[in-house]
Write an enzyme that holds these catalytic residues in place. Structure first.
Site, mmCIF file in Angstrom:
data_model
loop_
_atom_site.group_PDB
_atom_site.id
_atom_site.type_symbol
_atom_site.label_atom_id
_atom_site.label_comp_id
_atom_site.label_asym_id
_atom_site.label_seq_id
_atom_site.Cartn_x
_atom_site.Cartn_y
_atom_site.Cartn_z
ATOM 1 N N ALA A 25 0.852 -1.200 0.000
ATOM 2 C CA ALA A 25 0.000 0.000 0.000
ATOM 3 C C ALA A 25 0.881 1.241 0.000
ATOM 4 O O ALA A 25 2.042 1.202 0.390
ATOM 5 C CB ALA A 25 -0.897 0.003 1.227
ATOM 6 N N ASP A 76 -8.460 7.147 12.587
ATOM 7 C CA ASP A 76 -8.538 6.749 11.177
ATOM 8 C C ASP A 76 -9.042 5.314 11.082
ATOM 9 O O ASP A 76 -8.526 4.509 10.315
ATOM 10 C CB ASP A 76 -7.171 6.896 10.502
ATOM 11 C CG ASP A 76 -7.259 6.818 8.976
ATOM 12 O OD1 ASP A 76 -8.350 7.053 8.419
ATOM 13 O OD2 ASP A 76 -6.219 6.522 8.337
ATOM 14 N N LYS A 126 6.686 -0.687 7.123
ATOM 15 C CA LYS A 126 6.115 0.640 6.923
ATOM 16 C C LYS A 126 7.239 1.664 6.951
ATOM 17 O O LYS A 126 8.108 1.616 7.818
ATOM 18 C CB LYS A 126 5.093 0.936 8.020
ATOM 19 C CG LYS A 126 4.361 2.234 7.829
ATOM 20 C CD LYS A 126 3.222 2.376 8.817
ATOM 21 C CE LYS A 126 2.428 3.621 8.500
ATOM 22 N NZ LYS A 126 1.255 3.739 9.341
#
Length: 179
Positions: free
Chosen positions: A24, A155, A49
């Site tokens: 992603a 989120d 990440k």
């Protein structure tokens, strides 16, 4: 505004990573699937990440990244993605988390819409229950001073809810969490 009483991060890991695929990419960073080649976790495949290079030296974003690392590492729930490692390599800072073999809830919802199918009540209840259990872990997290942090995810979207192929649901991406 009081500063967060941070829990310590485990020591940074020295490791060599081989990127296998991009998983992603978003406004602040990207997530890649990578195999650990050297170090204590050699042989494992993790989700790595990283901040985008354009913001990787901005202290505000670096602090947010480190906050996500220690907050996520501090949570011990089967319904919150677990931190396996963090560190710095030739590409910069990284956060290594468990690779969930499954799909984001957003993809399941999209497929259901396209196929004009609905989730059963039991499926909805099972997913919601696991999300709530993960949020309880976040909401009851305490700082190093023993006080509740009052953590809010901020989120919690279907894209940040991962559904493993075995049915386990995990909350991911505490990158903009507020305590």
């Amino acid at each position: 505004m009081r500063t967060m009483a941070r829990l310590p991060l485990p020591p940074a890991e020295s490791m060599t990573l081989t990127v296998l695929a991009e998983i992603a990419s978003g406004g602040m960073g990207s997530v890649e699937m990578a195999r650990v080649e050297t170090g204590a976790l050699a042989g494992q495949v993790l989700a790595i990440k990283r901040l985008h290079q354009s913001i990787a030296t901005d202290q505000v974003f670096v602090d947010m990244f480190l906050d996500e690392a220690w907050l996520t590492a501090a949570m011990k729930s089967p319904h919150v993605i677990s931190v396996a490692a963090h560190g710095t390599d030739e590409r910069g800072m990284f956060l290594g988390v468990e690779l969930v073999e499954g799909v984001p809830l957003s993809r399941l919802l999209k497929e259901a819409r396209v196929k004009k199918e609905t989730f059963s009540e039991q499926t909805v209840a099972c997913i919601a229950m696991q999300i709530c259990e993960g949020l309880i872990e976040a909401h009851t997290l305490k700082g190093s001073d023993g006080r509740l942090l009052g953590l809010v995810h901020r989120d919690l979207t279907p894209g940040n809810i991962l559904v493993a192929f075995d049915g386990t649901v995990k909350i991911a991406d505490f990158g903009i969490a507020k305590a």
